[in-house]
Motif scaffolding. Structure first.
Motif, PDB file in Angstrom:
ATOM      1  N   VAL A  65       0.839  -1.201   0.000  1.00  0.00           N
ATOM      2  CA  VAL A  65       0.000   0.000   0.000  1.00  0.00           C
ATOM      3  C   VAL A  65       0.872   1.249   0.000  1.00  0.00           C
ATOM      4  O   VAL A  65       0.590   2.215  -0.713  1.00  0.00           O
ATOM      5  CB  VAL A  65      -0.974  -0.007   1.199  1.00  0.00           C
ATOM      6  CG1 VAL A  65      -1.658   1.337   1.363  1.00  0.00           C
ATOM      7  CG2 VAL A  65      -2.004  -1.112   1.042  1.00  0.00           C
ATOM      8  N   ALA A 120       2.080   1.939  -3.405  1.00  0.00           N
ATOM      9  CA  ALA A 120       1.032   2.130  -4.408  1.00  0.00           C
ATOM     10  C   ALA A 120       0.892   3.612  -4.775  1.00  0.00           C
ATOM     11  O   ALA A 120       1.195   4.497  -3.977  1.00  0.00           O
ATOM     12  CB  ALA A 120      -0.298   1.607  -3.876  1.00  0.00           C
ATOM     13  N   TRP A 161      -4.620   4.545  -3.029  1.00  0.00           N
ATOM     14  CA  TRP A 161      -5.260   3.493  -2.256  1.00  0.00           C
ATOM     15  C   TRP A 161      -6.500   4.052  -1.562  1.00  0.00           C
ATOM     16  O   TRP A 161      -6.671   5.252  -1.439  1.00  0.00           O
ATOM     17  CB  TRP A 161      -4.304   2.875  -1.231  1.00  0.00           C
ATOM     18  CG  TRP A 161      -3.773   3.834  -0.216  1.00  0.00           C
ATOM     19  CD1 TRP A 161      -2.686   4.639  -0.342  1.00  0.00           C
ATOM     20  CD2 TRP A 161      -4.324   4.101   1.073  1.00  0.00           C
ATOM     21  NE1 TRP A 161      -2.518   5.392   0.795  1.00  0.00           N
ATOM     22  CE2 TRP A 161      -3.515   5.072   1.683  1.00  0.00           C
ATOM     23  CE3 TRP A 161      -5.422   3.618   1.773  1.00  0.00           C
ATOM     24  CZ2 TRP A 161      -3.767   5.562   2.953  1.00  0.00           C
ATOM     25  CZ3 TRP A 161      -5.666   4.099   3.046  1.00  0.00           C
ATOM     26  CH2 TRP A 161      -4.848   5.058   3.624  1.00  0.00           C
ATOM     27  N   TYR A 185      -5.863  -0.960  -3.436  1.00  0.00           N
ATOM     28  CA  TYR A 185      -4.751  -0.166  -3.931  1.00  0.00           C
ATOM     29  C   TYR A 185      -4.372  -0.590  -5.340  1.00  0.00           C
ATOM     30  O   TYR A 185      -4.707  -1.681  -5.789  1.00  0.00           O
ATOM     31  CB  TYR A 185      -3.546  -0.264  -2.990  1.00  0.00           C
ATOM     32  CG  TYR A 185      -3.043  -1.675  -2.767  1.00  0.00           C
ATOM     33  CD1 TYR A 185      -1.972  -2.172  -3.494  1.00  0.00           C
ATOM     34  CD2 TYR A 185      -3.639  -2.509  -1.828  1.00  0.00           C
ATOM     35  CE1 TYR A 185      -1.507  -3.454  -3.294  1.00  0.00           C
ATOM     36  CE2 TYR A 185      -3.176  -3.790  -1.615  1.00  0.00           C
ATOM     37  CZ  TYR A 185      -2.113  -4.259  -2.349  1.00  0.00           C
ATOM     38  OH  TYR A 185      -1.658  -5.532  -2.161  1.00  0.00           O
TER      39      TYR A 185
END
Length: 187
Positions: free
Chosen positions: A141, A144, A147, A169
């Motif tokens: 996450v 990412a 998310w 995500y």
């Protein structure tokens, strides 16, 4: 006069031997012998713990219940138990019958107080696995591009409210954009 006594000469010789063993890391040094024995015990325990953890994670991934009617104590044989002692113990027996010699030696010859198969140890290993999984999801996450947090609440038959928290995500793997949804906790 003291320096020339037999007692002093003997002590001086012992000190000299002790210093030589300590400096060179002699294999006969007590500290090295203890350390080697401890290292061998650690390696042996790790070898025994690997198939136990793999079996536990297999049950968790496949949503297979672990416990049976009588699921405590030692596993005494690789033959099926007359009483239902749970899927986890049955799968361990299956691994032993399949030729896992490290597991066989650990279960049948190992110390009774270090079997690593009790319900308490199972719960502890599952908790550690959960922590590792949550850390992996958290890292994904954090890497990412975007998310979101999803929460879904339901009420079960016992009229208890249960909240599932999921993270969604976007990740890019080998140039391919993927949308991932991973549950992170159940409250």
């Amino acid at each position: 006069h003291h320096n020339s006594t037999q007692y002093h000469m003997w002590c001086k010789e012992r000190v000299f031997e002790f210093e030589n063993r300590s400096k060179t890391g002699s294999t006969q040094d007590v500290r090295n012998l203890q350390n080697r024995a401890r290292q061998q015990a650690i390696e042996s325990n790790r070898k025994a713990l690997v198939p136990i953890i793999e079996t536990l994670l297999l049950c968790a991934r496949q949503n297979i219940p672990l416990r049976g009617h009588r699921d405590s104590g030692r596993i005494l044989s690789d033959e099926p138990s007359e009483v239902n002692d749970g899927n986890f113990r049955a799968l361990l027996r299956h691994r032993v019958r399949g030729g896992d010699e490290n597991l066989r030696k650990h279960l049948f010859e190992g110390a009774g107080n270090a079997q690593y198969i009790s319900p308490e140890v199972q719960n502890g290993l599952l908790d550690v696995s959960l922590d590792c999984l949550q850390a992996s999801i958290s890292e994904s996450v954090n890497n990412a591009t975007c998310w979101s947090l999803l929460c879904d609440e339901t009420t079960d038959r016992m009229k208890r409210e249960q909240l599932c928290v999921t993270v969604r995500y976007v990740s890019v793997v080998d140039g391919e954009v993927r949308i991932n949804e991973d549950p992170i906790c159940l409250i």
